[in-house]
Design an enzyme around this catalytic site. Structure first.
Site, PDB file in Angstrom:
ATOM      1  N   THR A 159       0.654  -1.250  -0.275  1.00 24.87           N
ATOM      2  CA  THR A 159      -0.104   0.009  -0.239  1.00 24.87           C
ATOM      3  C   THR A 159       1.095   1.312  -0.006  1.00 24.87           C
ATOM      4  OG1 THR A 159       0.333   0.154   2.780  1.00 24.87           O
ATOM      5  CG2 THR A 159      -1.821  -0.998   1.593  1.00 24.87           C
ATOM      6  N   GLY A 185       2.401   1.902  -2.451  1.00 25.87           N
ATOM      7  CA  GLY A 185       3.813   1.274  -3.677  1.00 25.87           C
ATOM      8  C   GLY A 185       3.736   2.914  -4.491  1.00 25.87           C
ATOM      9  N   GLY A 226       7.614   7.045  -2.721  1.00 27.94           N
ATOM     10  CA  GLY A 226       8.647   7.315  -1.750  1.00 27.94           C
ATOM     11  C   GLY A 226       8.922   5.856  -1.311  1.00 27.94           C
ATOM     12  N   ILE A 227       9.139   5.732   0.434  1.00 25.16           N
ATOM     13  CA  ILE A 227       9.581   4.607   0.779  1.00 25.16           C
ATOM     14  C   ILE A 227       8.725   3.294   0.448  1.00 25.16           C
ATOM     15  CG2 ILE A 227       9.242   3.362   2.477  1.00 25.16           C
ATOM     16  CD1 ILE A 227      10.095   5.846   4.129  1.00 25.16           C
ATOM     17  N   SER A 284       7.131   4.125  12.488  1.00 20.93           N
ATOM     18  CA  SER A 284       8.152   5.574  12.687  1.00 20.93           C
ATOM     19  C   SER A 284       8.215   5.644  14.135  1.00 20.93           C
ATOM     20  CB  SER A 284       7.011   6.953  12.348  1.00 20.93           C
ATOM     21  OG  SER A 284       7.478   8.002  12.556  1.00 20.93           O
ATOM     22  N   TYR A 294      -0.238  11.480  15.078  1.00 18.20           N
ATOM     23  CA  TYR A 294       0.175  10.661  14.856  1.00 18.20           C
ATOM     24  C   TYR A 294       1.144   9.408  15.018  1.00 18.20           C
ATOM     25  CZ  TYR A 294       3.836   9.525  10.852  1.00 18.20           C
ATOM     26  OH  TYR A 294       4.822   8.427  10.157  1.00 18.20           O
TER      27      TYR A 294
END
Length: 249
Positions: free
Chosen positions: A12, A14, A17-18, A137, A150
């Site tokens: 997801t 995708g 970025g990462i 994170s 967050y």
């Protein structure tokens, strides 16, 4: 032989970025990849870059119907999945006393609820000895200004992973978390870092990170390959920080 030859991975977020770096790394290792993203143009562009081994699904992961469509596509096209990466997420940096209900709800809907029900939907399609990877994170364990909501949304998925590592054990499915630190991706602009401010921002971050620089998306993708691939076959229930040591500072 490539590490992921014949495997099917779902990522997801995708399309950039990462998430894109992970999808690209998986393709390099032989996997077929299904990427999920909100913007059709971005998803289409990413699929073109990834090549014939990639399929795109456009949808908001906060909409639980998106996960139904992803699961249906995986079942129809591949009969199952071997790797599921819950990478998509969002962050709004706001002091707690200024957070409104809508801002709170959308972060938890995207970062937490979507992860839970995404895994619930794909779970029955996961093949034995597969791997589930949740992207958290460093904010979940390191207090950062304006990140309370967050951080809470990410801490919750780390708790999910610990439970799921046990719930999926009878099928040999490993469940792990990867927690990136500051990484140079397009999300920086979305967080308000203007191009003219980049040099000063990067210098500030370099001073805070023990390894002296921001990370690259490809470095996080390499760690994801370890946790999702055969070389990580005895790793489950861990939270791997890929952060240059900033969580220690």
């Amino acid at each position: 032989m490539k590490q992921l030859e014949g495997k099917v991975a779902v990522v997801t977020g995708g399309n950039s970025g990462i998430g894109f770096a992970m999808a690209s790394r998986f393709v390099q290792e032989g996997a077929s990849v299904v990427i999920v993203g909100r913007r059709a143009d971005a998803v289409e562009a990413a699929v073109q870059q990834l090549g014939a081994q990639a399929i795109g699904v456009t949808g908001d992961i906060a909409d639980l119907g998106t996960h139904d469509r992803v699961a249906a596509l995986v079942a129809a096209e591949f009969g199952g999945a071997d790797i599921y990466v819950a990478n998509a997420g969002m962050n709004t940096i706001t002091p707690s006393d200024q957070v409104g209900v809508e801002e709170y709800d959308i972060q938890f809907a995207t970062n937490t609820r979507a992860v839970f029900f995404g895994v619930q939907k794909i779970g029955p399609l996961m093949r034995r000895d597969g791997a589930i990877l949740l992207v958290s994170s460093i904010a979940s364990g390191k207090a950062l200004d304006g990140h309370a909501v967050y951080a809470g949304s990410k801490a919750a998925i780390e708790a999910f992973a610990r439970s799921w590592a046990l719930e999926f054990k009878t099928r040999g499915i490993r469940v792990n978390v990867i927690s990136p630190g500051p990484v140079d991706t397009p999300i920086l602009a979305k967080l308000g870092v203007a191009a003219t401010e980049r040099p000063a921002f990067e210098a500030m971050m370099a001073g805070a990170i023990p390894l002296g620089r921001m990370g690259r998306a490809e470095e996080v993708a390499n760690a994801a390959l370890l946790l999702a691939g055969s070389e990580g076959s005895f790793i489950t229930g861990v939270n791997l920080r890929v952060d240059g040591g900033i969580a220690l500072a």
